[in-house]
Motif scaffolding. Structure first.
Motif, PDB file in Angstrom:
ATOM      1  N   ARG A 103     -25.285  55.623  49.895  1.00  0.00           N
ATOM      2  CA  ARG A 103     -24.854  56.576  49.043  1.00  0.00           C
ATOM      3  C   ARG A 103     -23.389  55.901  48.794  1.00  0.00           C
ATOM      4  O   ARG A 103     -22.637  56.526  47.997  1.00  0.00           O
ATOM      5  CB  ARG A 103     -24.804  58.146  49.769  1.00  0.00           C
ATOM      6  N   ASP A 106     -22.902  53.567  46.205  1.00  0.00           N
ATOM      7  CA  ASP A 106     -22.755  54.690  44.904  1.00  0.00           C
ATOM      8  C   ASP A 106     -21.466  54.941  44.359  1.00  0.00           C
ATOM      9  O   ASP A 106     -20.959  54.955  43.597  1.00  0.00           O
ATOM     10  CB  ASP A 106     -23.629  55.705  44.970  1.00  0.00           C
ATOM     11  N   ARG A 109     -19.337  52.057  43.582  1.00  0.00           N
ATOM     12  CA  ARG A 109     -19.369  51.744  42.100  1.00  0.00           C
ATOM     13  C   ARG A 109     -18.858  52.617  41.237  1.00  0.00           C
ATOM     14  O   ARG A 109     -18.144  51.995  40.248  1.00  0.00           O
ATOM     15  CB  ARG A 109     -21.123  51.520  41.993  1.00  0.00           C
ATOM     16  N   HIS A 110     -18.397  53.876  41.647  1.00  0.00           N
ATOM     17  CA  HIS A 110     -17.651  54.881  40.538  1.00  0.00           C
ATOM     18  C   HIS A 110     -16.287  54.827  40.839  1.00  0.00           C
ATOM     19  O   HIS A 110     -15.728  55.561  40.199  1.00  0.00           O
ATOM     20  CB  HIS A 110     -18.331  56.208  40.887  1.00  0.00           C
TER      21      HIS A 110
END
Length: 337
Positions: A103, A106, A109-110
């Protein structure tokens, strides 16, 4: 406390969480400018990586308890829950981030994370992160962190692969060992029951009803097995819940909290729950089948006999499992009682 890197191998239930939480908080509380000073900037100072959602929740709970009357901020980051609240905490610069590697990747990456001035990285249950295939993510996360940081690696077992990988991410670490490598805590009494596979469920139900002196944590090999054993116990009027990876996050939290509160005196789990599940007062751990590895045995039975309390680990051994049990018994160095 002195700021050096550490590799710590300790028996389960010996207080590893406090061993890293208290020094981190000590550092935050004495940092200048102090909390409340407008000159103090909001950014993440410590990152703790753990393999499972349950362990992330428990570590963050420990920090929340310790920081209740302080301005220290924490954010838990794990899958199965909405991204937005986690993203807000990350972008606000929470002092301490506790996360599962997947997580957190994730969010990275954002572009939601800023670890440019991170001062401390903790890798908890490092052996389990390797077992679950998280190490490539861990390495990517570590490569994005500032090299001038303190890194603490905690593990219940210390196989050669962990030591090799520790050399890649730590600088001249101090090595600490508490108890025996591969060993279960000395406060646990180990025993076995030899019986046919078809008799295991009846034995378990009888044990829970007649002999158990407190909560019983049952480990099974598969998710289907966890559901089946919990269902069969319920059919025998025993309040039991199942815990495994196919359950939703809400169902998993309800199962753990129900067990913790006593609503379900029996929790039937796969190995995902063995890592880091810290519930006070688990009286008995029952291995419904012989665990596959010595490490799995140590982690499973480490849910009882914690913090100096006495615990009891029972393994149910069918005739076709006897050879595997004898090999495991020898490798772990068990003294049966």
């Amino acid at each position: 406390l002195q700021g050096g890197d550490v590799v710590a191998c300790a028996e389960t239930g010996t207080g590893k969480t406090l061993a890293f939480a208290l020094p981190i908080l000590q550092r935050l509380m004495v940092e200048q400018p102090p909390f409340g000073d407008p000159a103090r900037e909001a950014y993440t100072r410590a990152l703790i990586l753990a393999p499972t959602r349950e362990l992330v929740v428990q570590i963050e709970d420990a920090f929340v308890g310790l920081t209740y009357h302080s301005p220290v901020s924490t954010v838990p980051v794990f899958g199965g829950m909405p991204m937005d609240p986690q993203e807000r905490g990350l972008k606000a610069g929470a002092d301490i981030v506790v996360a599962t590697p997947g997580r957190l990747m994730d969010h990275m990456r954002h572009g939601s994370t800023d670890f440019v001035r991170l001062g401390c990285l903790v890798l908890d249950e490092a052996d389990r992160m390797m077992d679950m295939g998280f190490w490539p993510d861990v390495q990517k996360i570590v490569s994005a962190l500032p090299p001038e940081r303190q890194t603490l690696l905690f593990s219940a077992t210390m196989p050669g692969e962990i030591l090799k990988l520790a050399r890649d991410v730590l600088r001249m670490p101090t090595y600490l060992q508490v108890g025996a490598n591969r060993g279960a805590a000395r406060t646990i009494k180990h025993s076995l029951e030899q019986l046919a596979r078809v008799d295991k469920l009846d034995w378990l139900a009888h044990f829970v009803k007649r002999n158990a002196t407190g909560p019983v944590l049952v480990f099974v090999r598969t998710k289907i097995g966890a559901d089946r054993v919990a269902r069969q116990l319920q059919a025998k009027h025993i309040r039991a819940a199942a815990l495994h990876a196919d359950r939703t996050q809400q169902e998993r939290l309800q199962a753990v909290e129900g067990f913790r509160s006593g609503k379900h005196p029996v929790l039937v789990a796969t190995d995902i729950a063995a890592r880091g599940l810290d519930i006070e007062g688990i009286a008995h751990v029952v291995n419904f089948e012989v665990p596959d590895t010595p490490e799995a045995y140590v982690h499973r039975v480490g849910r009882t006999g914690r913090s100096g309390a006495e615990g009891h680990a029972i393994t149910l051994v069918a005739p076709d499992e006897l050879r595997n049990w004898q090999a495991l018994e020898k490798r772990v160095g068990l003294q049966l009682q």
